[in-house]
Design an enzyme around this catalytic site. Structure first.
Site, PDB file in Angstrom:
ATOM      1  CG  HIS A  43     -87.644 -35.302 -60.869  1.00 17.80           C
ATOM      2  ND1 HIS A  43     -88.789 -34.973 -61.556  1.00 17.80           N
ATOM      3  CD2 HIS A  43     -87.884 -34.931 -59.578  1.00 17.80           C
ATOM      4  CE1 HIS A  43     -89.667 -34.441 -60.744  1.00 17.80           C
ATOM      5  NE2 HIS A  43     -89.140 -34.386 -59.529  1.00 17.80           N
ATOM      6  CG  ASP A  48     -98.072 -40.984 -58.182  1.00 14.23           C
ATOM      7  OD1 ASP A  48     -97.818 -39.766 -58.189  1.00 14.23           O
ATOM      8  OD2 ASP A  48     -99.071 -41.488 -58.724  1.00 14.23           O
ATOM      9  CE1 TYR A  76     -95.452 -44.179 -65.935  1.00 14.47           C
ATOM     10  CE2 TYR A  76     -96.388 -43.666 -68.079  1.00 14.47           C
ATOM     11  CZ  TYR A  76     -95.758 -43.260 -66.921  1.00 14.47           C
ATOM     12  OH  TYR A  76     -95.440 -41.932 -66.751  1.00 14.47           O
ATOM     13  CE1 TYR A 179    -101.100 -36.693 -63.278  1.00 17.82           C
ATOM     14  CE2 TYR A 179    -102.123 -35.646 -65.180  1.00 17.82           C
ATOM     15  CZ  TYR A 179    -101.310 -35.576 -64.060  1.00 17.82           C
ATOM     16  OH  TYR A 179    -100.693 -34.388 -63.735  1.00 17.82           O
ATOM     17  CG  LEU A 200     -97.554 -46.827 -62.409  1.00 14.46           C
ATOM     18  CD1 LEU A 200     -98.199 -47.340 -63.690  1.00 14.46           C
ATOM     19  CD2 LEU A 200     -98.104 -45.440 -62.064  1.00 14.46           C
TER      20      LEU A 200
END
Length: 329
Positions: A43, A48, A76, A179, A200
């Protein structure tokens, strides 16, 4: 002596997986590898278990170019729960503080604006970054705090979507290594109420289109239907893959005549008119513009191969993008 057992089939390409909630990136990687019966898979930047969305998975020779997706921009959609701070900065962590949310829209707008542009970010202890060969989250679970260096990040775009009750929804377009959990935790502290990530989803990696994402359920259904009908699922699965060079489309193309490409396939740099002055290039061959690898522009202006595609043919020696290993052009 019997023939060595094949580990899988030689299939090359990039799958845009819509990672489901609750599974790790490695979990879904192994599932995809088994469904495709691929000999190699990797990947391009972990999500997460709490996160969903685009996870490009490189199969076969495409794994050689996965690093360039790791280095690409991401987009995101995130929902922050205001008023609650957790030790992991997401909903899976333990609650460490709970405060009232007394924030005006003007204060929110000013706080969000402070995250736009370039800044320094200290990675979370609950990240996969390694210290002395061990992920930081392993130290965190043992109650050990490790000093982390701040890293340069860029938030190219931060869109305010909605704010209902204590739920704040944002869309963030950012550079590699950013992050989102840390942004939300820092935002909560800046607002004085604390915050953590409750939702998320990765919408985009590089320029890959979101409408090409497929789910594990879709892949499983293809395989199960084929098995029930006693046929191979490979053609149907392979049609879902994007080309290997989709990972490096941002590099300028250098198209070579087959006679010149033969030298590159043997690892030899070549002079080509009209090449860029420096940097990485995507090398293609002939009128069909077949992708044969990537290279760099050497100091003398020649195109020097860096990573080449190796094709595998059953019962034959490996072939470097059309030239049998060991042949001389």
């Amino acid at each position: 002596m019997g023939r060595p057992r094949r580990r899988g089939r030689d299939i090359n390409g990039v799958l845009l997986l819509d990672k489901p909630l609750g599974l790790s990136s490695n979990d879904v990687l192994q599932k995809v590898k088994r469904l495709f019966s691929a000999n190699r898979a990797g990947h391009t930047g972990a999500l997460d278990p709490l996160a969903t969305g685009m996870l490009p998975i490189c199969l076969g020779e495409a794994t050689k170019f996965s690093q360039f997706l790791l280095d690409s921009d991401k987009r995101y959609r995130v929902v922050a729960r205001l008023g609650q701070r957790t030790d992991t900065s997401d909903a899976e962590g333990a609650l460490i503080s709970e405060r009232e949310v007394n924030v005006t829209q003007a204060q929110m707008d000013a706080a969000l604006d402070s995250f736009r542009g370039s800044s320094q970010q200290v990675p979370s202890m609950y990240s996969a970054l390694k210290h002395q060969g061990k992920p930081l989250y392993e130290y965190a679970r043992q109650g050990i705090e490790v000093e982390r260096e701040a890293r340069s990040i860029t938030v190219y775009e931060l869109l305010f979507i909605r704010w209902e009750g204590n739920d704040l929804e944002l869309e963030i377009h950012c550079s590699k290594g950013t992050y989102i959990r840390t942004i939300i935790d820092d935002l909560g502290e800046l607002l004085g109420c604390g915050a953590h990530v409750s939702y998320l989803r990765r919408l985009q990696v590089a320029t890959y289109p979101s409408d090409r994402m497929v789910t594990l359920e879709q892949l499983t259904a293809i395989v199960e239907t084929a098995q029930a009908e006693e046929r191979s699922p490979n053609a149907e699965l392979d049609a879902l893959l994007l080309p290997m060079d989709s990972a490096v489309l941002n590099f300028p193309e250098v198209n070579l005549l087959p006679a010149v490409a033969a030298y590159v396939k043997q690892g030899q740099p070549v002079h080509v008119a009209g090449t860029p002055g420096e940097g990485m290039v995507r090398i293609t061959e002939g009128e069909e513009r077949n992708f044969i690898g990537i290279g760099t522009i050497a100091e003398d202006g020649r195109v020097a191969p860096k990573r080449l595609v190796v094709e595998h043919v059953d019962g034959a020696n490996p072939v470097v993008a059309g030239v049998a290993a060991g042949n001389t052009p």
